[in-house]
Design a protein around this motif. Structure first.
Motif, PDB file in Angstrom:
ATOM      1  N   ALA A 139     -59.166 -36.807 -19.466  1.00 45.62           N
ATOM      2  CA  ALA A 139     -59.375 -35.492 -18.858  1.00 45.62           C
ATOM      3  C   ALA A 139     -58.132 -34.615 -18.847  1.00 45.62           C
ATOM      4  O   ALA A 139     -58.238 -33.391 -18.776  1.00 45.62           O
ATOM      5  CB  ALA A 139     -59.893 -35.662 -17.428  1.00 45.62           C
ATOM      6  N   SER A 192     -57.505 -44.747  -8.329  1.00 43.11           N
ATOM      7  CA  SER A 192     -57.721 -43.317  -8.176  1.00 43.11           C
ATOM      8  C   SER A 192     -57.312 -42.557  -9.439  1.00 43.11           C
ATOM      9  O   SER A 192     -58.026 -41.648  -9.898  1.00 43.11           O
ATOM     10  CB  SER A 192     -56.936 -42.801  -6.970  1.00 43.11           C
ATOM     11  OG  SER A 192     -57.058 -41.404  -6.839  1.00 43.11           O
ATOM     12  N   SER A 234     -59.815 -43.203 -12.222  1.00 46.61           N
ATOM     13  CA  SER A 234     -61.056 -42.485 -11.949  1.00 46.61           C
ATOM     14  C   SER A 234     -60.926 -41.010 -12.311  1.00 46.61           C
ATOM     15  O   SER A 234     -61.854 -40.400 -12.837  1.00 46.61           O
ATOM     16  CB  SER A 234     -61.430 -42.635 -10.471  1.00 46.61           C
ATOM     17  OG  SER A 234     -62.626 -41.947 -10.193  1.00 46.61           O
ATOM     18  N   GLY A 235     -59.759 -40.449 -12.065  1.00 41.40           N
ATOM     19  CA  GLY A 235     -59.546 -39.038 -12.354  1.00 41.40           C
ATOM     20  C   GLY A 235     -59.337 -38.723 -13.817  1.00 41.40           C
ATOM     21  O   GLY A 235     -59.548 -37.585 -14.239  1.00 41.40           O
ATOM     22  N   HIS A 286     -62.903 -40.920 -15.912  1.00 35.84           N
ATOM     23  CA  HIS A 286     -64.208 -40.636 -15.304  1.00 35.84           C
ATOM     24  C   HIS A 286     -64.022 -39.412 -14.412  1.00 35.84           C
ATOM     25  O   HIS A 286     -64.195 -39.449 -13.207  1.00 35.84           O
ATOM     26  CB  HIS A 286     -64.694 -41.846 -14.482  1.00 35.84           C
ATOM     27  CG  HIS A 286     -65.875 -41.528 -13.622  1.00 35.84           C
ATOM     28  ND1 HIS A 286     -65.792 -41.427 -12.244  1.00 35.84           N
ATOM     29  CD2 HIS A 286     -67.164 -41.278 -13.927  1.00 35.84           C
ATOM     30  CE1 HIS A 286     -66.987 -41.130 -11.749  1.00 35.84           C
ATOM     31  NE2 HIS A 286     -67.836 -41.044 -12.745  1.00 35.84           N
ATOM     32  N   HIS A 287     -63.671 -38.323 -15.018  1.00 38.60           N
ATOM     33  CA  HIS A 287     -63.346 -37.123 -14.261  1.00 38.60           C
ATOM     34  C   HIS A 287     -64.622 -36.379 -13.905  1.00 38.60           C
ATOM     35  O   HIS A 287     -65.291 -35.813 -14.769  1.00 38.60           O
ATOM     36  CB  HIS A 287     -62.420 -36.223 -15.078  1.00 38.60           C
ATOM     37  CG  HIS A 287     -61.996 -34.982 -14.348  1.00 38.60           C
ATOM     38  ND1 HIS A 287     -61.173 -35.011 -13.250  1.00 38.60           N
ATOM     39  CD2 HIS A 287     -62.308 -33.677 -14.548  1.00 38.60           C
ATOM     40  CE1 HIS A 287     -60.980 -33.779 -12.812  1.00 38.60           C
ATOM     41  NE2 HIS A 287     -61.659 -32.951 -13.576  1.00 38.60           N
ATOM     42  N   GLN A 288     -64.989 -36.408 -12.633  1.00 38.48           N
ATOM     43  CA  GLN A 288     -66.187 -35.720 -12.143  1.00 38.48           C
ATOM     44  C   GLN A 288     -67.426 -36.131 -12.937  1.00 38.48           C
ATOM     45  O   GLN A 288     -68.302 -35.314 -13.237  1.00 38.48           O
ATOM     46  CB  GLN A 288     -65.984 -34.203 -12.191  1.00 38.48           C
ATOM     47  CG  GLN A 288     -64.846 -33.731 -11.289  1.00 38.48           C
ATOM     48  CD  GLN A 288     -64.622 -32.229 -11.359  1.00 38.48           C
ATOM     49  OE1 GLN A 288     -65.187 -31.540 -12.193  1.00 38.48           O
ATOM     50  NE2 GLN A 288     -63.769 -31.733 -10.478  1.00 38.48           N
ATOM     51  N   GLY A 289     -67.479 -37.409 -13.297  1.00 34.52           N
ATOM     52  CA  GLY A 289     -68.639 -37.949 -13.998  1.00 34.52           C
ATOM     53  C   GLY A 289     -68.569 -37.872 -15.504  1.00 34.52           C
ATOM     54  O   GLY A 289     -69.387 -38.480 -16.191  1.00 34.52           O
ATOM     55  N   THR A 290     -67.615 -37.124 -16.034  1.00 34.18           N
ATOM     56  CA  THR A 290     -67.494 -36.978 -17.484  1.00 34.18           C
ATOM     57  C   THR A 290     -66.659 -38.111 -18.062  1.00 34.18           C
ATOM     58  O   THR A 290     -65.634 -38.479 -17.507  1.00 34.18           O
ATOM     59  CB  THR A 290     -66.841 -35.623 -17.845  1.00 34.18           C
ATOM     60  OG1 THR A 290     -67.647 -34.568 -17.333  1.00 34.18           O
ATOM     61  CG2 THR A 290     -66.710 -35.466 -19.351  1.00 34.18           C
ATOM     62  N   ARG A 291     -67.128 -38.646 -19.175  1.00 27.75           N
ATOM     63  CA  ARG A 291     -66.340 -39.635 -19.919  1.00 27.75           C
ATOM     64  C   ARG A 291     -65.674 -38.964 -21.103  1.00 27.75           C
ATOM     65  O   ARG A 291     -66.107 -37.915 -21.566  1.00 27.75           O
ATOM     66  CB  ARG A 291     -67.245 -40.783 -20.382  1.00 27.75           C
ATOM     67  CG  ARG A 291     -67.367 -41.909 -19.353  1.00 27.75           C
ATOM     68  CD  ARG A 291     -67.987 -41.474 -18.042  1.00 27.75           C
ATOM     69  NE  ARG A 291     -69.296 -40.842 -18.163  1.00 27.75           N
ATOM     70  CZ  ARG A 291     -70.438 -41.493 -18.375  1.00 27.75           C
ATOM     71  NH1 ARG A 291     -70.433 -42.803 -18.474  1.00 27.75           N
ATOM     72  NH2 ARG A 291     -71.594 -40.848 -18.444  1.00 27.75           N
ATOM     73  N   GLY A 293     -71.268 -43.248 -15.424  1.00 33.75           N
ATOM     74  CA  GLY A 293     -71.061 -41.912 -14.900  1.00 33.75           C
ATOM     75  C   GLY A 293     -71.600 -41.805 -13.486  1.00 33.75           C
ATOM     76  O   GLY A 293     -71.487 -42.734 -12.694  1.00 33.75           O
ATOM     77  N   ASP A 294     -72.221 -40.687 -13.166  1.00 33.53           N
ATOM     78  CA  ASP A 294     -72.736 -40.448 -11.818  1.00 33.53           C
ATOM     79  C   ASP A 294     -74.245 -40.664 -11.720  1.00 33.53           C
ATOM     80  O   ASP A 294     -74.896 -40.126 -10.820  1.00 33.53           O
ATOM     81  CB  ASP A 294     -72.397 -39.016 -11.383  1.00 33.53           C
ATOM     82  CG  ASP A 294     -70.900 -38.819 -11.190  1.00 33.53           C
ATOM     83  OD1 ASP A 294     -70.199 -39.815 -10.971  1.00 33.53           O
ATOM     84  OD2 ASP A 294     -70.445 -37.664 -11.275  1.00 33.53           O
TER      85      ASP A 294
END
Length: 301
Positions: free
Chosen positions: A22, A49, A52-53, A56-61, A97-98
């Motif tokens: 990301a 953390s 994840s950021g 997997h940033h806000q659900g985007t791979r 993802g989410d």
């Protein structure tokens, strides 16, 4: 030199610097993965953390996301890793993802159909312009971005599908959160005999109640007819622990619809009347929400 049992073996053979996440080149990912092995809890939490950021940033791979999956799976598989359940939580986020339970049963061919329209070169081009922050200045490249994101999501999912044998093994872990997360994760992949056997075998005693409840929900979402599964869930309607009884009834309602046994309907009605609720490891929806869905499915909600 990394030994053959090192969960991070091969980490330096991945060309992280030429992959993107990301925030640009993924050269920082190896240090974050290594930090998950730290004996210092705040160091591990910070690494979780950060990963994840980035992957997997806000659900985007992203390009780098699928390359992280085997290392997360190996780390979670190693008892020497701290915070294993949290590592599985991150693994789930990268792989899925989410997505929530309303996307189950999951059809990856349908979900990732748009990935067929994105080539490796196109996805890499999108990643470079995203990292440079100028994607919107290049209309032709921007038009490729959605398909590239689907491609990266598909790559991460398929990377996760290669480790279902590990997820089955985690069902027997004494940590109920880890075992519960594993059961939910298995619900997203086409079940084989080992998966079904593992989900059926999770004990129903009080110590394992949370993991058993998660396994019940996974079996409820399993798109396979199985008398053995239905018999196991039927037997659990008499379990000592309420969360096991109720999730077994929820699972049977999904699997049997109007063939639901009276005892299962009684369990659902009792749970609704008593305002029963509980959280099950790995699942976003509470048990009360699953009960409401089950009764609605039966035309009673």
């Amino acid at each position: 030199m990394a030994g053959p049992t090192d969960p991070l073996a091969g980490l330096d053979r991945v060309p992280w610097g030429s992959l993107h996440h990301a925030y640009g080149p993924a050269a920082d990912v190896p240090s974050q993965l290594r930090a998950l092995r730290s004996a210092v809890a705040p160091t591990r939490r910070r690494a979780l953390s950060e990963l994840s950021g980035t992957v997997h940033h806000q659900g985007t791979r992203w390009e780098a996301s699928r390359h992280v999956v085997p290392f997360l799976a190996a780390l979670a598989d190693d008892p020497a890793t701290g915070d294993r359940a949290e590592v599985v939580g991150l693994l789930r986020a990268v792989v899925l993802g989410d997505r929530r339970d309303d996307a189950l049963p999951f059809d990856p061919r349908r979900a990732f159909a748009a990935a067929d329209g994105s080539t490796d070169d196109q996805a890499a081009l999108v990643a470079r312009h995203l990292a440079a922050g100028d994607l919107c200045e290049h209309d032709e490249v921007a038009a490729l971005a959605d398909d590239a994101a689907v491609r990266w999501a598909a790559d991460a999912f398929h990377a996760g599908a290669r480790h279902t044998d590990r997820y089955v093994r985690w069902l027997a872990e004494p940590d109920p959160q880890l075992a519960g997360y594993a059961a939910e994760l298995l619900a997203w992949f086409a079940p084989d005999e080992a998966t079904l056997a593992g989900l059926v075998a999770v004990p129903a005693d009080e110590t394992h109640a949370a993991a058993r409840a998660s396994a019940n929900l996974a079996l409820g979402h399993c798109p396979v007819d199985s008398a053995r599964v239905d018999a196991r869930l039927g037997g659990l309607l008499a379990a000592d622990t309420a969360v096991v009884r109720v999730t077994a009834a929820v699972a049977l309602a999904r699997r049997l619809d109007d063939r639901l046994p009276d005892r299962a309907l009684d369990v659902l009605a009792e749970a609704r009347g008593a305002d029963f609720d509980a959280e099950v490891p790995g699942w976003d929806r509470s048990v009360r929400g699953f009960v409401a869905l089950a009764l609605h499915r039966l035309g009673l909600g």
